[in-house]
Design an enzyme around this catalytic site. Structure first.
Site, PDB file in Angstrom:
ATOM      1  CE  LYS A  77     -11.944  -6.937  -0.077  1.00  0.00           C
ATOM      2  NZ  LYS A  77     -11.419  -8.157  -0.365  1.00  0.00           N
ATOM      3  CG  HIS A 114     -12.124  -7.541   5.544  1.00  0.00           C
ATOM      4  ND1 HIS A 114     -12.991  -7.041   4.724  1.00  0.00           N
ATOM      5  CD2 HIS A 114     -11.766  -8.644   4.868  1.00  0.00           C
ATOM      6  CE1 HIS A 114     -13.495  -7.793   3.924  1.00  0.00           C
ATOM      7  NE2 HIS A 114     -12.045  -7.906   3.438  1.00  0.00           N
ATOM      8  CB  SER A 164     -13.067 -11.236   5.168  1.00  0.00           C
ATOM      9  OG  SER A 164     -13.232 -13.048   4.653  1.00  0.00           O
TER      10      SER A 164
HETATM   11  C1  LIG Z   1     -11.964 -10.120  -0.593  1.00  0.00           C
HETATM   12  C2  LIG Z   1     -10.268 -10.703  -0.314  1.00  0.00           C
HETATM   13  C3  LIG Z   1      -8.442 -10.695  -0.832  1.00  0.00           C
HETATM   14  C4  LIG Z   1      -9.299 -10.323  -2.474  1.00  0.00           C
HETATM   15  O1  LIG Z   1      -8.294  -9.902  -3.149  1.00  0.00           O
HETATM   16  P1  LIG Z   1      -9.396  -9.070  -4.437  1.00  0.00           P
HETATM   17  O2  LIG Z   1      -8.780  -8.077  -4.613  1.00  0.00           O
HETATM   18  O3  LIG Z   1     -11.143  -8.417  -4.298  1.00  0.00           O
HETATM   19  O4  LIG Z   1      -9.578 -10.332  -5.151  1.00  0.00           O
HETATM   20  C5  LIG Z   1      -8.075 -10.992  -0.538  1.00  0.00           C
HETATM   21  N1  LIG Z   1      -8.252 -11.916   0.788  1.00  0.00           N
HETATM   22  C6  LIG Z   1      -9.691 -10.781   2.010  1.00  0.00           C
HETATM   23  C7  LIG Z   1      -9.317 -11.252   2.803  1.00  0.00           C
HETATM   24  C8  LIG Z   1     -10.429 -10.242   1.278  1.00  0.00           C
HETATM   25  O5  LIG Z   1     -11.467 -10.500   2.043  1.00  0.00           O
END
Ligand SMILES: *Cc1c(COP(=O)(O)O)cnc(C)c1O
Length: 393
Positions: A247, A216, A188
Site C-alpha cells: 500500500k 492503512h 480498511s
Molecule cells: C490489504 C490488507 C491486507 C493484506 O495485505 P496484502 O499485502 O494486500 O495481502 C491485510 N490487512 C488489511 C487491513 C489490508 O487492508
C-alpha cells in the site's frame, strides 16, 4: 463434466441476483491518479498507493537493479535456498524503520496474517478479535484452531468482557490459555482508528498479547510515519506489528515486526512462510526503496499532501451534504447502504470519468455498501474538486 459448469452458472446467477457480482476490470496503465480502462482515462480514487510510490522512479529503479543482479524469480522457499540478499536487506530496513529487534517478510500481507496467527496460538488458546478486522485476520484466526471471541467494533467494554471470559471461562480450567487480541489500527473499509492505548492497557491487565495490522496506517501516521502505534506511543508494548508492503510502501509483500524470538518462531512455524516460494527479488528491493523514500523529506511532503487533500475533499462533501467520518485517514467511505444503489452510483461516476468501485458484502456487512474513496499524494487539488463535482451531479 458432471454438470460442473451448470452448477457454477447457478451460483453466479445467485450472486448476480443479490447485486454482489464482482468482475475484474482490466487496467492498461500504471497505478496513479489516472488509469486507463477500456481505452478511457479515468480519475482513480480507489488505489491504496497512498503516497504514489507504486510508479515512483526510485522504486522502479531498485526493482530493475535487483532483477538484473538476482534474477526474475527467487527459485525456492526462503528456508530451502531462496533467502536472497534483497530479503535480508529489506528485513533489516523494516526493523530499523519500525524500531523493533527484527522483522520477517512474506509474499503478501494476507500470508503474513495467516502465518503469524497460526504460529502463535492453537486449539487450547483464545483469540479475541474486533468485529471489523480484515479477511486475512479472520481467516488466520479460523485456521489457527483457537477459540474465537469477537468484540464489538472498537468497544473496550466488550473487549474486556471477552478477556474476562478468556481468563476465567472454560478455556482456563485446565491450563492458562494464550490470549491473542487482533485488531487493525486504521480500519480498511471505514478509515477509523482503534483506541490503541486503551487496548494496550487492557491486554497488559489481562496478560494477553496484541497483534495489530497497520496496513492503512504505515506511511501516514506517527512522526516517523511508522504507523498508529508510533503516533500513540505504544510501539514497544505491542507484541506483533503486522502490515503490507503493497500500500503506502508502493511494492508488494507483507511483514511482521517484533522481537527476535517472535521472528525466529515464525521462521520455524509460519506455514505461509515455510511452504511458499520467496517473493521475487524485485518486490523486496522495491519495498526497501519504498521504506527509504518514506523516511526522506519527500516522504513527509507526500504525507502532508495527502492530509491536505483529505481536508479539501471532506469540506466539499460536507458542503454537498454527504456524511463524512470525523476521524482523519486517507480512506473516506461514502456510505450508500443498498448494494444495487452503490453499483449504480459508481456506474454514473464512471460516465463522468471517475473510477471508484462499490464495496459490498462480503467485504462489508450486507446493507452497508459504500463508495470507498482513497486519496493519494498523486492527486491534485483539481482532481479532488472534479470528484466533488461529479458526486454533486
Ligand atoms: C490489504 C490488507 C491486507 C493484506 O495485505 P496484502 O499485502 O494486500 O495481502 C491485510 N490487512 C488489511 C487491513 C489490508 O487492508
Amino acid at each position: 463434466m458432471n454438470h460442473f459448469n451448470d452448477e457454477l452458472a447457478n451460483d453466479l446467477a445467485d450472486i448476480r441476483a443479490q447485486g454482489l457480482l464482482r468482475q475484474l476490470r482490466r487496467v492498461d496503465s500504471a497505478q496513479g491518479a489516472r488509469v486507463t480502462i477500456d481505452g478511457r482515462t479515468l480519475l482513480n480514487f480507489s488505489s491504496n498507493d497512498y503516497l504514489g510510490f507504486a510508479n515512483h522512479p526510485l522504486l522502479k529503479e531498485a526493482a530493475i537493479k535487483a532483477t538484473e543482479q538476482f534474477g526474475a524469480g527467487s527459485g525456492a522457499s526462503r528456508l530451502i535456498c531462496g533467502s536472497l540478499a534483497p530479503h535480508h536487506e529489506l528485513e533489516e530496513a523494516l526493523a530499523n524503520f519500525k524500531g523493533t529487534e527484527a522483522a520477517l517478510t512474506f509474499s503478501t500481507g494476507y500470508a503474513a496474517a495467516l502465518g503469524a496467527i497460526g504460529a502463535l496460538v492453537g486449539k487450547d488458546d483464545v483469540i479475541v478479535l474486533d468485529k471489523l478486522v480484515h479477511a486475512s485476520i479472520i481467516d488466520g484466526a479460523r485456521m489457527s484452531g483457537a477459540h474465537l471471541r469477537v468484540f464489538a467494533h472498537n468497544n473496550l467494554a466488550d473487549l474486556e468482557d471477552k478477556l474476562k471470559w478468556a481468563t476465567q471461562g472454560p478455556c482456563a480450567i485446565y491450563r492458562t490459555p494464550r490470549i491473542l487480541i487482533l485488531t487493525e489500527s486504521i480500519f480498511s473499509m471505514d478509515g477509523d482508528l482503534a483506541p490503541l492505548r486503551d487496548i494496550v492497557e487492557l491486554k497488559d491487565r489481562y496478560g494477553a498479547w496484541l497483534m495489530i495490522d497497520e496496513a492503512h496506517a504505515t506511511g501516514l501516521f506517527g512522526a516517523g510515519r511508522r504507523g498508529l502505534a508510533e503516533a500513540c506511543e505504544v510501539s514497544d508494548r505491542i507484541e506483533v506489528q503486522m502490515g503490507t508492503l503493497g500500500k503506502a510502501l508502493g511494492a508488494s509483500g507483507g511483514y511482521i515486526c517484533g522481537s527476535r524470538a517472535l521472528i525466529d518462531v515464525l521462521v520455524n512455524r509460519a506455514r505461509s512462510f515455510i511452504f511458499s516460494t520467496a517473493p521475487i527479488p524485485a518486490a523486496a528491493a522495491g519495498a526497501k526503496a519504498g521504506i527509504e523514500l518514506l523516511q526522506s523529506n519527500e516522504g513527509e511532503e507526500r504525507r502532508v499532501r495527502v492530509w491536505s487533500l483529505v481536508d479539501r475533499l471532506k469540506n466539499a462533501l460536507v458542503a454537498g451534504r454527504w456524511k463524512v467520518p470525523v476521524v482523519q485517514s486517507a480512506i473516506i467511505p461514502i456510505i450508500i447502504g443498498d448494494e444495487a444503489a452503490a453499483v449504480d452510483l459508481t456506474a454514473k461516476l464512471r460516465e463522468r470519468d471517475v473510477f471508484i468501485p462499490a464495496i459490498r458484502y462480503p467485504t462489508v456487512a450486507r446493507g452497508a455498501a459504500r463508495l470507498r474513496v482513497t486519496l493519494t499524494a498523486s492527486h491534485s487539488n483539481e482532481d479532488v474538486d472534479a470528484l466533488a463535482a461529479a458526486l454533486a451531479m
